[in-house]
Design an enzyme around this catalytic site. Structure first.
Site, PDB file in Angstrom:
ATOM      1  N   ASP A 210     -11.560  61.968  95.404  1.00  0.00           N
ATOM      2  CA  ASP A 210     -10.262  62.167  96.049  1.00  0.00           C
ATOM      3  C   ASP A 210     -10.409  61.768  97.519  1.00  0.00           C
ATOM      4  O   ASP A 210     -10.881  62.552  98.346  1.00  0.00           O
ATOM      5  CB  ASP A 210      -9.839  63.631  95.912  1.00  0.00           C
ATOM      6  CG  ASP A 210      -8.449  63.908  96.481  1.00  0.00           C
ATOM      7  OD1 ASP A 210      -7.893  63.028  97.162  1.00  0.00           O
ATOM      8  OD2 ASP A 210      -7.929  65.018  96.249  1.00  0.00           O
TER       9      ASP A 210
ATOM     10  N   GLU B 208      -8.970  61.670 100.420  1.00  0.00           N
ATOM     11  CA  GLU B 208      -8.002  62.171 101.389  1.00  0.00           C
ATOM     12  C   GLU B 208      -8.741  62.935 102.488  1.00  0.00           C
ATOM     13  O   GLU B 208      -9.838  63.447 102.275  1.00  0.00           O
ATOM     14  CB  GLU B 208      -7.015  63.131 100.730  1.00  0.00           C
ATOM     15  CG  GLU B 208      -6.187  62.520  99.620  1.00  0.00           C
ATOM     16  CD  GLU B 208      -5.268  63.559  99.010  1.00  0.00           C
ATOM     17  OE1 GLU B 208      -4.104  63.627  99.453  1.00  0.00           O
ATOM     18  OE2 GLU B 208      -5.716  64.291  98.104  1.00  0.00           O
TER      19      GLU B 208
END
Length: 309
Positions: A168, A170
């Site tokens: 992920d 982010e």
């Protein structure tokens, strides 16, 4: 406009609810022993269903509390521990894998927090997320650095008997602490090394951030090294831009308890009608969410979901 809601707490402000009630304080450090072979789960036909769990405030065990009224199969097939972090050591100038105390507690108590799911036939994957420190999957400065981080991840999978890793990309905040900006080779080296380290395990892609657009370098395309990729925008339909067959993609993404049941149903129906093989859900908590879960299981599997506390 579609919105994406992801909790980002990095401190120990919230305790894992189910862990507080662990009987007799039994723990397992994962060790060298592999996860036990799962008991045969009742078979079901349909897409793979995925549940992300925010372990700062919810228990992984919630994933195993839902079964199908027709046939008794698991409502969820993959449970994702959300989330470990990629941190940056400013002294060594290198990335390292970090667990906040709630993630660490889940891993340390694998015998009571992970094995019960695996014994039901549910795969348990660890998500790895940026942490505002400049380290990310897309800015390793060399193949050696990428391979070193891949080893940290695969060693964790082995140590705690997990079923794989979820990426992920982010909140890395590339450039912080003097780190580099995303480059073309970093994620390709990282995924290649991780797949070589754990050929039989799951590698999934939360399809967001610089890494998701840097899947090819030097004649190597790592798309086929992923088992799954999914849309990161809850309440929406968006086909991940990765060269995987439909059976490995989730264009649908929903947040349980926040995405309306009508939207959950319509996205599940579209998943089936368009032939996709994965359905992503986020933020399963400890409440009875059988109505929200049934909103997609009826379309995916032809059955309501039953909640068993």
């Amino acid at each position: 406009m579609f919105t994406r809601v992801r909790s980002r707490a990095r401190t120990a402000a919230l305790a894992l609810s189910a862990v507080a009630a662990l009987a007799l304080g039994a723990t397992s450090m994962g060790g060298a022993a592999a996860a036990p072979a799962p008991a045969p789960a009742p078979k079901k036909q349909g897409p793979t269903s995925v549940a992300y769990v925010e372990v700062n405030n919810n228990s992984m065990l919630n994933v195993g509390k839902y079964t199908l009224a027709n046939g008794g199969g698991n409502a969820f097939d993959v449970a994702v521990i959300f989330a470990a972090n990629i941190n940056y050591d400013t002294g060594k100038k290198s990335a390292y894998l970090h667990f906040n105390e709630n993630v660490q507690r889940v891993l340390d108590n694998a015998s009571t927090q992970i094995r019960p799911l695996q014994q039901k036939g549910i795969k348990v994957v660890l998500s790895v997320l940026g942490n505002h420190q400049g380290a990310g999957f897309a800015n390793f400065p060399s193949q050696q650095a990428a391979s070193a981080f891949a080893k940290q991840m695969s060693d964790t999978v082995t140590k705690y008997g997990l079923d794989g890793i979820d990426f992920d990309d982010e909140y890395a905040e590339y450039g912080n602490n003097g780190t580099g900006q995303p480059n073309a080779s970093s994620f390709v080296h990282l995924v290649s090394a991780l797949r070589a380290n754990m050929p039989g395990k799951i590698i999934s892609l939360y399809n967001i951030g610089p890494s998701a657009t840097r899947l090819s370098y030097g004649g190597v395309d790592v798309s086929s090294k992923f088992d799954y990729a999914w849309n990161p925008y809850y309440g929406s339909w968006q086909v991940p831009g990765i060269a995987l067959p439909k059976s490995k993609l989730s264009p649908a993404a929903v947040e349980i308890g926040r995405t309306s049941q009508s939207t959950v149903t319509s996205l599940a129906r579209r998943t089936v009608s368009e032939g996709y093989g994965v359905y992503l859900t986020y933020n399963l908590d400890g409440a009875d969410r059988s109505a929200d879960v049934s909103a997609f299981t009826k379309e995916l599997y032809g059955s309501n979901a039953v909640y068993t506390p």
